[in-house]
Design a protein around this motif. Structure first.
Motif, PDB file in Angstrom:
ATOM      1  N   MET A 144      33.683 -67.310  31.766  1.00  0.00           N
ATOM      2  CA  MET A 144      33.452 -68.042  33.021  1.00  0.00           C
ATOM      3  C   MET A 144      33.628 -67.090  34.216  1.00  0.00           C
ATOM      4  SD  MET A 144      34.902 -71.906  32.622  1.00  0.00           S
ATOM      5  CE  MET A 144      36.459 -71.585  31.879  1.00  0.00           C
ATOM      6  N   ALA A 145      34.677 -66.278  34.158  1.00  0.00           N
ATOM      7  CA  ALA A 145      34.911 -65.325  35.255  1.00  0.00           C
ATOM      8  C   ALA A 145      33.755 -64.328  35.349  1.00  0.00           C
ATOM      9  CB  ALA A 145      36.244 -64.604  35.040  1.00  0.00           C
ATOM     10  N   LEU A 146      33.260 -63.890  34.192  1.00  0.00           N
ATOM     11  CA  LEU A 146      32.125 -62.953  34.205  1.00  0.00           C
ATOM     12  C   LEU A 146      30.888 -63.629  34.792  1.00  0.00           C
ATOM     13  CD1 LEU A 146      32.353 -61.039  30.800  1.00  0.00           C
ATOM     14  CD2 LEU A 146      32.261 -59.987  33.057  1.00  0.00           C
ATOM     15  N   ASP A 147      30.664 -64.877  34.399  1.00  0.00           N
ATOM     16  CA  ASP A 147      29.516 -65.607  34.962  1.00  0.00           C
ATOM     17  C   ASP A 147      29.618 -65.636  36.486  1.00  0.00           C
ATOM     18  OD1 ASP A 147      28.247 -66.154  32.640  1.00  0.00           O
ATOM     19  OD2 ASP A 147      28.887 -68.240  32.462  1.00  0.00           O
ATOM     20  N   ILE A 148      30.815 -65.945  36.962  1.00  0.00           N
ATOM     21  CA  ILE A 148      30.991 -66.037  38.419  1.00  0.00           C
ATOM     22  C   ILE A 148      30.743 -64.670  39.062  1.00  0.00           C
ATOM     23  CG2 ILE A 148      32.674 -66.427  40.281  1.00  0.00           C
ATOM     24  CD1 ILE A 148      33.926 -68.592  38.427  1.00  0.00           C
ATOM     25  N   CYS A 149      31.337 -63.631  38.514  1.00  0.00           N
ATOM     26  CA  CYS A 149      31.256 -62.309  39.154  1.00  0.00           C
ATOM     27  C   CYS A 149      29.902 -61.621  38.963  1.00  0.00           C
ATOM     28  CB  CYS A 149      32.352 -61.384  38.609  1.00  0.00           C
ATOM     29  SG  CYS A 149      33.995 -62.011  38.939  1.00  0.00           S
ATOM     30  N   VAL A 150      29.234 -61.898  37.835  1.00  0.00           N
ATOM     31  CA  VAL A 150      27.988 -61.172  37.562  1.00  0.00           C
ATOM     32  C   VAL A 150      26.765 -62.013  37.921  1.00  0.00           C
ATOM     33  CG1 VAL A 150      26.580 -60.022  35.803  1.00  0.00           C
ATOM     34  CG2 VAL A 150      29.076 -59.898  35.667  1.00  0.00           C
ATOM     35  N   VAL A 151      26.784 -63.280  37.509  1.00  0.00           N
ATOM     36  CA  VAL A 151      25.566 -64.082  37.641  1.00  0.00           C
ATOM     37  C   VAL A 151      25.514 -64.828  38.970  1.00  0.00           C
ATOM     38  CG1 VAL A 151      24.124 -65.837  36.534  1.00  0.00           C
ATOM     39  CG2 VAL A 151      25.655 -64.437  35.139  1.00  0.00           C
ATOM     40  N   TYR A 152      26.631 -65.482  39.313  1.00  0.00           N
ATOM     41  CA  TYR A 152      26.568 -66.417  40.439  1.00  0.00           C
ATOM     42  C   TYR A 152      26.864 -65.789  41.787  1.00  0.00           C
ATOM     43  CZ  TYR A 152      26.522 -69.956  36.756  1.00  0.00           C
ATOM     44  OH  TYR A 152      26.204 -70.707  35.673  1.00  0.00           O
ATOM     45  N   GLU A 153      27.787 -64.849  41.806  1.00  0.00           N
ATOM     46  CA  GLU A 153      28.239 -64.318  43.093  1.00  0.00           C
ATOM     47  C   GLU A 153      27.272 -63.246  43.585  1.00  0.00           C
ATOM     48  OE1 GLU A 153      29.776 -65.191  45.728  1.00  0.00           O
ATOM     49  OE2 GLU A 153      31.745 -65.374  44.813  1.00  0.00           O
ATOM     50  N   LYS A 154      26.235 -63.675  44.252  1.00  0.00           N
ATOM     51  CA  LYS A 154      25.149 -62.754  44.580  1.00  0.00           C
ATOM     52  C   LYS A 154      25.548 -61.683  45.616  1.00  0.00           C
ATOM     53  CE  LYS A 154      22.092 -65.116  42.125  1.00  0.00           C
ATOM     54  NZ  LYS A 154      21.957 -64.780  40.725  1.00  0.00           N
ATOM     55  N   ASP A 155      26.633 -61.947  46.376  1.00  0.00           N
ATOM     56  CA  ASP A 155      27.020 -60.983  47.415  1.00  0.00           C
ATOM     57  C   ASP A 155      27.636 -59.719  46.828  1.00  0.00           C
ATOM     58  OD1 ASP A 155      26.259 -62.856  49.112  1.00  0.00           O
ATOM     59  OD2 ASP A 155      28.289 -63.558  49.627  1.00  0.00           O
ATOM     60  N   PHE A 156      28.152 -59.848  45.595  1.00  0.00           N
ATOM     61  CA  PHE A 156      28.868 -58.718  45.028  1.00  0.00           C
ATOM     62  C   PHE A 156      27.951 -57.995  44.056  1.00  0.00           C
ATOM     63  CE2 PHE A 156      31.770 -56.417  42.431  1.00  0.00           C
ATOM     64  CZ  PHE A 156      32.812 -56.112  43.283  1.00  0.00           C
ATOM     65  N   LYS A 157      27.534 -56.800  44.405  1.00  0.00           N
ATOM     66  CA  LYS A 157      26.532 -56.144  43.564  1.00  0.00           C
ATOM     67  C   LYS A 157      26.997 -54.794  43.040  1.00  0.00           C
ATOM     68  CE  LYS A 157      22.972 -58.554  42.618  1.00  0.00           C
ATOM     69  NZ  LYS A 157      23.646 -59.290  41.585  1.00  0.00           N
ATOM     70  N   MET A 158      26.735 -54.571  41.746  1.00  0.00           N
ATOM     71  CA  MET A 158      26.893 -53.252  41.154  1.00  0.00           C
ATOM     72  C   MET A 158      25.482 -52.679  41.089  1.00  0.00           C
ATOM     73  SD  MET A 158      30.141 -53.126  39.860  1.00  0.00           S
ATOM     74  CE  MET A 158      29.859 -51.531  39.129  1.00  0.00           C
ATOM     75  N   THR A 159      25.290 -51.476  41.608  1.00  0.00           N
ATOM     76  CA  THR A 159      23.946 -50.892  41.534  1.00  0.00           C
ATOM     77  C   THR A 159      23.952 -49.614  40.708  1.00  0.00           C
ATOM     78  OG1 THR A 159      24.346 -49.570  43.492  1.00  0.00           O
ATOM     79  CG2 THR A 159      23.364 -51.746  43.843  1.00  0.00           C
ATOM     80  N   GLY A 160      25.137 -49.173  40.326  1.00  0.00           N
ATOM     81  CA  GLY A 160      25.232 -47.894  39.610  1.00  0.00           C
ATOM     82  C   GLY A 160      25.261 -46.726  40.585  1.00  0.00           C
ATOM     83  N   ARG A 161      25.193 -47.042  41.873  1.00  0.00           N
ATOM     84  CA  ARG A 161      25.164 -45.990  42.903  1.00  0.00           C
ATOM     85  C   ARG A 161      26.118 -46.331  44.042  1.00  0.00           C
ATOM     86  NH1 ARG A 161      20.913 -42.722  42.073  1.00  0.00           N
ATOM     87  NH2 ARG A 161      19.611 -43.464  40.349  1.00  0.00           N
ATOM     88  N   SER A 162      26.216 -45.389  44.998  1.00  0.00           N
ATOM     89  CA  SER A 162      27.219 -45.571  46.055  1.00  0.00           C
ATOM     90  C   SER A 162      26.876 -46.708  47.020  1.00  0.00           C
ATOM     91  CB  SER A 162      27.425 -44.264  46.821  1.00  0.00           C
ATOM     92  OG  SER A 162      26.184 -43.801  47.274  1.00  0.00           O
ATOM     93  N   ASN A 163      25.653 -47.256  46.921  1.00  0.00           N
ATOM     94  CA  ASN A 163      25.348 -48.428  47.756  1.00  0.00           C
ATOM     95  C   ASN A 163      25.841 -49.733  47.112  1.00  0.00           C
ATOM     96  OD1 ASN A 163      23.541 -48.686  45.702  1.00  0.00           O
ATOM     97  ND2 ASN A 163      21.702 -48.669  46.970  1.00  0.00           N
ATOM     98  N   GLY A 164      26.480 -49.614  45.955  1.00  0.00           N
ATOM     99  CA  GLY A 164      27.040 -50.797  45.289  1.00  0.00           C
ATOM    100  C   GLY A 164      28.539 -50.636  45.112  1.00  0.00           C
ATOM    101  N   ALA A 165      29.137 -51.615  44.445  1.00  0.00           N
ATOM    102  CA  ALA A 165      30.585 -51.557  44.233  1.00  0.00           C
ATOM    103  C   ALA A 165      30.931 -50.578  43.105  1.00  0.00           C
ATOM    104  CB  ALA A 165      31.070 -52.956  43.869  1.00  0.00           C
TER     105      ALA A 165
END
Ligand code: IPM
Ligand code: MG
Length: 401
Positions: A349-370
Motif C-alpha cells: 500500500m505504501a509503495l502504491d502511494i509513493c510510486v503510483v498515486y503520489e504524482k508530485d514525487f518523481k524518481m527520474t534516475g537523474r538529478s532532476n528527480g529524487a
C-alpha cells in the motif's frame, strides 16, 4: 569432420545424462518449507554490482523498519553476503564462487541486488549469469512477477519457469565447427508441471478465474509443445479456472492492446518468453525499475529487482538516483513468502502511494528527480502514518472513478 561429429555427440550425451539425473532429483523432491516452524528465519542480503548495493541498502532498511520487533526477539536475522560481485566472480571464473554459494545455502531466503551478466566481447570473462546459476543451484523454479496498473485496470501475475527452457543450458551450447553453433533448450514433464500447477493454485486460491499459458508451440513443437500439453492436463484438475493459450508474439502485442489487456490475470510461460513479457509488462507499469520478482523453490527463495545492474548509471555517477522501488517491492514479496502477509500488504500500500498515486514525487534516475535515499525516507514516513490504509483506499477510489 568425423571428429567434430564425435565431439558433438559426446557433448550431447553429457547433457542428456545430466538432465536425466536432474529429473530423478525432481522426482524425489521434498515438501515446501514451512516458515511458521523456523526461528530465526535467516534473510541473506546480497548487494550485487552496479546500483545493486545502493538499492539493496534501501530495501534492507525498509525490512529492518517493518521487522523491528521480530529482529529484537530474534525471530528474524539478517546475514550480509559479500563476494557476489563481478570482480570476484571473474577472479575465480565462476558464476557464483563456492564460498558464496555455501553462505547462500545457510540462509532461508535471500534479498539480492542485480548482478552483472557478462557477454562475449566484454571486459569480463564470459561466465554464466549469477542469476541463472543461483536459480538452478537453489532450484528456484518459479519466477513470480506481479505487475499492477490500477488506472488501466491491469492486475497481472506472471509465473515464469525459472530452471529450464532456453536458459538452463544457455552456457552449454556447442560450436560444432567454426560455422555451426547449436544451443539446447530443455523442457521436462516435472519442471513444467510444477510451475503450471503453482500458477493454477494461485488462481484458484485467489478466486481468479482466468489463466493464460504462453508458448510458441506452433513452431517450437517439441519443447513448447510439451509445456502446452502438460498445461492441458493440469488444467483438468482446476475446472473452476478458465484457461486459454497464446503464442508469445501475439501475447506481446495483446499486452499493449487497451481493449484486451486487462482481461489477462495469471500468466504462465517457459523461461525465455517469461523473461521477455515481464519486461514489457513492467514497462507498462512505469519501467523495469518499479518491478520486483520472487524466485521461489521448495527449500530456498530469492527476491530481486527484475532489472540489471545499470552500469550506465554507475559510469555517469548517478547511483544515488537509482530507483529502489523494485528492490523494495522484492522485499514485500519476501515478507509475504515468509508468512508476514500483513506487513507485505502494508508495504504494498505504501509503495502504491509513493510510486503510483503520489504524482508530485518523481524518481527520474537523474538529478532532476529524487534520490533513492529521499524516496526511502518518504516511503518510511508513509509507513509510519496511522492513516495509511485510509489514504490508500481514498487514492484507489479516486483512480477507479
Ligand atoms: C531477469 C534478468 C536475467 C534473466 C538476466 C540478468 C540474466 O533479465 O531476471 O529477467 O534473463 O533472467
Ligand atoms: Mg529479464
Amino acid at each position: 569432420m568425423k571428429e567434430f561429429i564425435e565431439n558433438a555427440k559426446k557433448h550431447f550425451e553429457n547433457i542428456i545424462i545430466e538432465q536425466l539425473a536432474r529429473i530423478e532429483q525432481l522426482n524425489s523432491q521434498k515438501d515446501w518449507m514451512d516458515f511458521s516452524t523456523i526461528s530465526p528465519i535467516v534473510i541473506g542480503i546480497v548487494g550485487g554490482d552496479g546500483i545493486g548495493p545502493e538499492i539493496s541498502k534501501h530495501a534492507k532498511s525498509v525490512l529492518e523498519f517493518l521487522l523491528k520487533e521480530q529482529i529484537k526477539n530474534n525471530k528474524v536475522q539478517f546475514k550480509t553476503i559479500e563476494g557476489l560481485t563481478i570482480e570476484n566472480r571473474a577472479r575465480v571464473l565462476k558464476a557464483i564462487p563456492d564460498d558464496v554459494l555455501e553462505e547462500l545455502k545457510d540462509c532461508h531466503v535471500i534479498l539480492k541486488g542485480p548482478t552483472t551478466t557478462p557477454r562475449k566481447g566484454d571486459k569480463w570473462p564470459n561466465i554464466e549469469s549469477a542469476n541463472v546459476s543461483m536459480r538452478r543451484e537453489l532450484d528456484l523454479f518459479a519466477n513470480v512477477r506481479p505487475v499492477k496498473v490500477p488506472e488501466l485496470d491491469i492486475d497481472w501475475m506472471f509465473f515464469r519457469e525459472n530452471t529450464e527452457g532456453a536458459y538452463v543450458l544457455g552456457s552449454k551450447g556447442i560450436n560444432v565447427t567454426d560455422d555451426l553453433a547449436v544451443d539446447f533448450k530443455v523442457i521436462t514433464t516435472q519442471g513444467s508441471e510444477r510451475i503450471i500447477r503453482l500458477a493454477f493454485e494461485y488462481a484458484k486460491n485467489n478466486n481468479i478465474n482466468k489463466l493464460t499459458v504462453v508458448t510458441k508451440a506452433n513452431v517450437v513443437k517439441t519443447t513448447d509443445g510439451k509445456f502446452l500439453s502438460i498445461a492441458e492436463r493440469v488444467a483438468k484438475d482446476y475446472p473452476e479456472v478458465e484457461w486459454d493459450d497464446w503464442y508469445i508474439d501475439i501475447m506481446t502485442a495483446k499486452l499493449i492492446d487497451p481493449a484486451r489487456r486487462s482481461q489477462f490475470k495469471v500468466l504462465v510461460a517457459p523461461n525465455l518468453y517469461g523473461d521477455i513479457i515481464t519486461d514489457e509488462a513492467a514497462q507498462i507499469q512505469g519501467g523495469v525499475g518499479t518491478a520486483g520478482s520472487a524466485n521461489i523453490g521448495k527449500r530456498y527463495a530469492m527476491f530481486e529487482a527484475i532489472h540489471g545492474s545499470a552500469p550506465r548509471m554507475v559510469e555517469e555517477g548517478r547511483i544515488q538516483f537509482a530507483d529502489p522501488s523494485s528492490m523494495i517491492k522484492a522485499a514485500s514479496l519476501l515478507l509475504n513468502h515468509i508468512g508476514y502477509v500483513n506487513l507485505s500488504r502494508k508495504l504494498d500500500m505504501a509503495l502504491d502511494i509513493c510510486v503510483v498515486y503520489e504524482k508530485d514525487f518523481k524518481m527520474t534516475g537523474r538529478s532532476n528527480g529524487a534520490t533513492g535515499e529521499q524516496f526511502t525516507q518518504y516511503l518510511l514516513e508513509t509507513l509510519h502514518d496511522d492513516n495509511l490504509e485510509k489514504k490508500w483506499s481514498t487514492f484507489q477510489a479516486q483512480t477507479k472513478k
